[in-house]
Scaffold this motif. Structure first.
Motif, PDB file in Angstrom:
ATOM      1  N   LEU A   1       0.826  -1.199   0.000  1.00  0.00           N
ATOM      2  CA  LEU A   1       0.000   0.000   0.000  1.00  0.00           C
ATOM      3  C   LEU A   1       0.863   1.253   0.000  1.00  0.00           C
ATOM      4  CD1 LEU A   1      -2.895   1.184   0.240  1.00  0.00           C
ATOM      5  CD2 LEU A   1      -2.600   1.123   2.726  1.00  0.00           C
ATOM      6  N   LEU A   2       1.953   1.223   0.790  1.00  0.00           N
ATOM      7  CA  LEU A   2       2.863   2.363   0.842  1.00  0.00           C
ATOM      8  C   LEU A   2       3.477   2.626  -0.525  1.00  0.00           C
ATOM      9  CD1 LEU A   2       4.419   4.490   2.483  1.00  0.00           C
ATOM     10  CD2 LEU A   2       6.113   2.734   3.012  1.00  0.00           C
ATOM     11  N   LYS A   3       3.943   1.568  -1.193  1.00  0.00           N
ATOM     12  CA  LYS A   3       4.536   1.723  -2.526  1.00  0.00           C
ATOM     13  C   LYS A   3       3.517   2.260  -3.523  1.00  0.00           C
ATOM     14  CE  LYS A   3       6.161  -2.362  -3.350  1.00  0.00           C
ATOM     15  NZ  LYS A   3       6.848  -3.450  -4.121  1.00  0.00           N
ATOM     16  N   GLU A   4       2.298   1.760  -3.432  1.00  0.00           N
ATOM     17  CA  GLU A   4       1.257   2.199  -4.362  1.00  0.00           C
ATOM     18  C   GLU A   4       0.911   3.668  -4.163  1.00  0.00           C
ATOM     19  OE1 GLU A   4      -3.186   0.760  -5.898  1.00  0.00           O
ATOM     20  OE2 GLU A   4      -2.201  -0.256  -4.210  1.00  0.00           O
ATOM     21  N   SER A   5       0.884   4.101  -2.903  1.00  0.00           N
ATOM     22  CA  SER A   5       0.547   5.503  -2.618  1.00  0.00           C
ATOM     23  C   SER A   5       1.637   6.441  -3.115  1.00  0.00           C
ATOM     24  CB  SER A   5       0.333   5.696  -1.111  1.00  0.00           C
ATOM     25  OG  SER A   5       1.551   5.572  -0.398  1.00  0.00           O
ATOM     26  N   LEU A   6       2.892   6.023  -2.999  1.00  0.00           N
ATOM     27  CA  LEU A   6       4.007   6.865  -3.431  1.00  0.00           C
ATOM     28  C   LEU A   6       4.186   6.848  -4.950  1.00  0.00           C
ATOM     29  CD1 LEU A   6       6.668   5.989  -0.694  1.00  0.00           C
ATOM     30  CD2 LEU A   6       5.103   7.938  -0.777  1.00  0.00           C
ATOM     31  N   ARG A   7       3.798   5.741  -5.574  1.00  0.00           N
ATOM     32  CA  ARG A   7       3.895   5.646  -7.025  1.00  0.00           C
ATOM     33  C   ARG A   7       2.840   6.496  -7.718  1.00  0.00           C
ATOM     34  NH1 ARG A   7       3.701   0.534  -7.288  1.00  0.00           N
ATOM     35  NH2 ARG A   7       1.494   0.315  -7.715  1.00  0.00           N
TER      36      ARG A   7
ATOM     37  N   GLY B   1      -0.916   7.435  -9.530  1.00  0.00           N
ATOM     38  CA  GLY B   1      -1.704   6.838 -10.607  1.00  0.00           C
ATOM     39  C   GLY B   1      -3.158   7.204 -10.459  1.00  0.00           C
ATOM     40  N   ASN B   2      -3.980   6.658 -11.307  1.00  0.00           N
ATOM     41  CA  ASN B   2      -5.404   6.959 -11.309  1.00  0.00           C
ATOM     42  C   ASN B   2      -6.167   5.866 -10.559  1.00  0.00           C
ATOM     43  OD1 ASN B   2      -4.956   9.240 -13.018  1.00  0.00           O
ATOM     44  ND2 ASN B   2      -4.824   7.863 -14.778  1.00  0.00           N
ATOM     45  N   HIS B   3      -6.875   6.234  -9.504  1.00  0.00           N
ATOM     46  CA  HIS B   3      -7.631   5.295  -8.684  1.00  0.00           C
ATOM     47  C   HIS B   3      -9.084   5.731  -8.604  1.00  0.00           C
ATOM     48  CE1 HIS B   3      -3.888   3.419  -7.220  1.00  0.00           C
ATOM     49  NE2 HIS B   3      -3.417   4.656  -7.074  1.00  0.00           N
ATOM     50  N   ASP B   4      -9.979   4.764  -8.464  1.00  0.00           N
ATOM     51  CA  ASP B   4     -11.391   5.056  -8.240  1.00  0.00           C
ATOM     52  C   ASP B   4     -11.641   5.028  -6.738  1.00  0.00           C
ATOM     53  OD1 ASP B   4     -14.100   5.309  -8.151  1.00  0.00           O
ATOM     54  OD2 ASP B   4     -14.557   3.693  -9.559  1.00  0.00           O
ATOM     55  N   PHE B   5     -11.764   6.213  -6.130  1.00  0.00           N
ATOM     56  CA  PHE B   5     -11.941   6.297  -4.680  1.00  0.00           C
ATOM     57  C   PHE B   5     -13.405   6.274  -4.267  1.00  0.00           C
ATOM     58  CE2 PHE B   5      -7.783   8.459  -5.326  1.00  0.00           C
ATOM     59  CZ  PHE B   5      -7.015   7.561  -4.600  1.00  0.00           C
ATOM     60  N   THR B   6     -14.296   5.982  -5.211  1.00  0.00           N
ATOM     61  CA  THR B   6     -15.722   5.899  -4.891  1.00  0.00           C
ATOM     62  C   THR B   6     -16.151   4.457  -4.617  1.00  0.00           C
ATOM     63  OG1 THR B   6     -16.363   5.672  -7.232  1.00  0.00           O
ATOM     64  CG2 THR B   6     -16.172   7.903  -6.344  1.00  0.00           C
ATOM     65  N   LYS B   7     -15.208   3.518  -4.657  1.00  0.00           N
ATOM     66  CA  LYS B   7     -15.512   2.108  -4.423  1.00  0.00           C
ATOM     67  C   LYS B   7     -14.411   1.489  -3.571  1.00  0.00           C
ATOM     68  CE  LYS B   7     -17.695   1.672  -8.986  1.00  0.00           C
ATOM     69  NZ  LYS B   7     -17.608   1.029 -10.325  1.00  0.00           N
TER      70      LYS B   7
ATOM     71  N   ALA C   1      -8.516   3.829   0.689  1.00  0.00           N
ATOM     72  CA  ALA C   1      -8.635   5.079  -0.061  1.00  0.00           C
ATOM     73  C   ALA C   1      -8.010   6.238   0.710  1.00  0.00           C
ATOM     74  CB  ALA C   1     -10.100   5.367  -0.366  1.00  0.00           C
ATOM     75  N   VAL C   2      -8.307   6.297   2.024  1.00  0.00           N
ATOM     76  CA  VAL C   2      -7.755   7.378   2.858  1.00  0.00           C
ATOM     77  C   VAL C   2      -6.233   7.321   2.870  1.00  0.00           C
ATOM     78  CG1 VAL C   2      -7.555   8.250   5.220  1.00  0.00           C
ATOM     79  CG2 VAL C   2      -9.796   7.588   4.334  1.00  0.00           C
ATOM     80  N   LEU C   3      -5.682   6.127   3.061  1.00  0.00           N
ATOM     81  CA  LEU C   3      -4.227   5.998   3.153  1.00  0.00           C
ATOM     82  C   LEU C   3      -3.538   6.243   1.811  1.00  0.00           C
ATOM     83  CD1 LEU C   3      -3.923   2.935   5.564  1.00  0.00           C
ATOM     84  CD2 LEU C   3      -3.597   5.343   6.093  1.00  0.00           C
ATOM     85  N   LEU C   4      -4.152   5.784   0.707  1.00  0.00           N
ATOM     86  CA  LEU C   4      -3.558   6.037  -0.615  1.00  0.00           C
ATOM     87  C   LEU C   4      -3.416   7.529  -0.883  1.00  0.00           C
ATOM     88  CD1 LEU C   4      -5.238   3.404  -2.992  1.00  0.00           C
ATOM     89  CD2 LEU C   4      -2.805   3.598  -2.440  1.00  0.00           C
ATOM     90  N   LEU C   5      -4.383   8.304  -0.411  1.00  0.00           N
ATOM     91  CA  LEU C   5      -4.325   9.753  -0.589  1.00  0.00           C
ATOM     92  C   LEU C   5      -3.517  10.432   0.504  1.00  0.00           C
ATOM     93  CD1 LEU C   5      -8.022  10.449  -1.619  1.00  0.00           C
ATOM     94  CD2 LEU C   5      -6.022  10.892  -3.034  1.00  0.00           C
TER      95      LEU C   5
ATOM     96  N   GLY D   1      -7.322  16.739  -6.510  1.00  0.00           N
ATOM     97  CA  GLY D   1      -8.719  16.553  -6.879  1.00  0.00           C
ATOM     98  C   GLY D   1      -8.907  15.389  -7.829  1.00  0.00           C
ATOM     99  N   ALA D   2      -7.924  15.184  -8.700  1.00  0.00           N
ATOM    100  CA  ALA D   2      -7.972  14.071  -9.642  1.00  0.00           C
ATOM    101  C   ALA D   2      -7.596  12.748  -8.981  1.00  0.00           C
ATOM    102  CB  ALA D   2      -7.038  14.340 -10.820  1.00  0.00           C
ATOM    103  N   GLY D   3      -7.133  12.810  -7.724  1.00  0.00           N
ATOM    104  CA  GLY D   3      -6.784  11.595  -6.998  1.00  0.00           C
ATOM    105  C   GLY D   3      -5.345  11.159  -7.153  1.00  0.00           C
TER     106      GLY D   3
END
Length: 475
Positions: A18-24, A26-32, A38-42, A183-185
């Motif tokens: 999760l840490l690597k993904e958040s730092l990398r 990209g485009n994520h759908d935070f509505t699902k 979702a909170v941690l990725l952002l 805003g774009a995530g």
């Protein structure tokens, strides 16, 4: 035993992924999906982004704090930063409008309109800040004098203030474009732009302040030169990613052409957003002036040192709260209002844990922290006392920041504006003045007014959030 070890290893592996993904990024759908995820990725890249923003002031403070006659230099940096907070207000106001509108359009699966709104926000910001930058450059000495600086400090600090005020467009662009990406995530791009800007600033500060080879020692003015180049480098990185066509926000120069209906929609959110930060910034300016007149140069320098340290710890919490703005905007766009509310409450939980930890650190290591930034015993004593008092309200600061971001992410910028107006101008400022002047508490009274007011504002914001009216705002 083996099962427990396997479970622990699996949990650590998921956390690291999760840490690597958040730092990398990209485009994520935070509505699902998982709200926690979702909170941690952002939040992770946003916290690191705002930590880097706070480093700007601390790097300058560290190097100028070790100059000869450092009290004037520290005071100049602090007073200039207090004045720049009005420009930050414009930057954050425009940024929150961009975040709210872009997030809402992304939640509606409409990236083209999100891109057009982003570029219109940039157009408005360029027009406003050309005027502000020229005025700030011309009236730099007057600004320091009005802020309570002594004649000597105003004379020695004019060039620093002049350069810092002239870079207003760079400051606003750094905030605004990051707001667009948030805003774009894609908070990772925003984070990396601040890292790049800070690395440049950290390298260049000692070079321009102390001199190196053919570069002369500019002293205090060198800090402003280094900061401007650093921030400018970050903006160049942002613009590259904004125009390279590889992100969900795909923009073209044609989108810069003014579209008055779109500008009107942006200003509808941005103006009260700017007002809420101007209200807060003017309150901080008044408190800075009150401390400068009551505590003299050393009292002012000590207070400014404690504020810079406090902001260093608070800006990551602000970064985490920005996750709530994106999640609220995107989920309201997707008609998922309950998910938006749950996202905010989850973010509050994490922010309380962070700010509670910071409060303990500040109480236990306050003297060491202030001593790191100044060699002046008098300045250090005031700074330590101020820091201990201010940190008493850290947990409530964290709650209040998330509530503010939630309202702003929904486009309900008026609610926070009114909370700030009543909290700062009808409570904090009068309380500080009364404790200082009438109860003869001096600058200690000013310090006490800050956590008291912030606590009351956080409670009021939470109660307003629970009414749910923010869910019905149209953007």
């Amino acid at each position: 035993m083996i099962t427990t070890q396997t479970a622990t290893a699996s949990k650590l592996s998921r956390t690291f992924t999760l840490l690597k993904e958040s730092l990398r990024g990209g485009n994520h759908d935070f509505t699902k999906g998982s709200i926690r995820r979702a909170v941690l990725l952002l939040a992770i890249p946003m916290m690191l982004e705002m930590a880097m923003e706070s480093v700007f002031a601390l790097v300058d403070l560290y190097f100028v704090g070790h100059l000869p006659h450092s009290s004037y230099a520290i005071q100049t940096v602090g007073l200039t930063e207090s004045c720049l907070s009005i420009i930050y207000s414009l930057a954050v106001g425009m940024s929150m409008a961009a975040t709210a509108i872009v997030a809402r359009r992304i939640g509606e699966q409409n990236p083209v309109e999100a891109s057009k709104a982003a570029m219109q926000a940039i157009t408005v910001s360029i027009l406003f800040n050309l005027v502000i930058g020229i005025a700030g450059f011309y009236f730099a000495t007057n600004i320091l004098t009005i802020m309570g600086a002594s004649a000597e400090t105003a004379r020695l600090g004019t060039n620093y203030t002049r350069i810092m005020m002239a870079e207003s467009l760079i400051i606003v662009m750094l905030f605004l474009v990051n707001g667009i990406f948030r805003g774009a995530g894609n908070a990772a791009i925003a984070m990396r732009s601040l890292w790049i800007a800070n690395i440049a600033n950290i390298i260049l500060c000692p070079v321009f302040i102390n001199g190196l080879g053919p570069i002369p020692a500019f002293g205090l003015t060198g800090a402003a030169i280094a900061t401007t180049i650093g921030r400018g480098t970050g903006v160049v990185y942002q613009l590259y990613h904004l125009f390279n066509g590889k992100n969900i926000i795909k923009v073209h120069l044609a989108y810069l052409k003014p579209h008055w209906e779109q500008i009107k929609a942006i200003l509808k959110i941005a103006i009260p957003g700017i007002m809420q930060f101007v209200i807060g910034s003017c309150s901080w300016i008044f408190l800075a002036e009150l401390v400068a007149t009551s505590g003299g140069d050393r009292g002012s320098a000590g207070y400014q040192t404690s504020i810079r340290i406090m902001l260093f710890f608070m800006l990551p919490a602000w970064g985490m709260s920005n996750a709530a703005a994106t999640l609220v905007g995107q989920n309201l766009g997707a008609k998922e209002s309950m998910r938006a509310e749950d996202s905010v409450l989850k973010t509050v939980k994490y922010n309380v844990i962070y700010m509670g930890s910071v409060m303990l650190i500040t109480f236990l290591a306050g003297s060491y922290l202030t001593g790191f930034f100044t060699n002046d015993a008098g300045v250090r004593e005031v700074a330590t006392k101020s820091l201990h008092i201010l940190s008493a309200g850290y947990i409530f600061y964290g709650i209040g920041m998330v509530m503010m971001s939630a309202f702003n992410g929904a486009g309900d910028t008026w609610t926070t504006t009114w909370v700030n107006f009543f909290g700062f101008w009808l409570f904090q400022v009068p309380l500080a003045y009364v404790l200082d002047k009438y109860f003869k508490m001096g600058i200690t009274g000013v310090f006490l007014a800050i956590p008291i007011a912030e606590t009351c504002m956080a409670i009021a914001s939470f109660l307003l959030f629970k009414t749910g009216k923010w869910k019905n705002v149209k953007v």
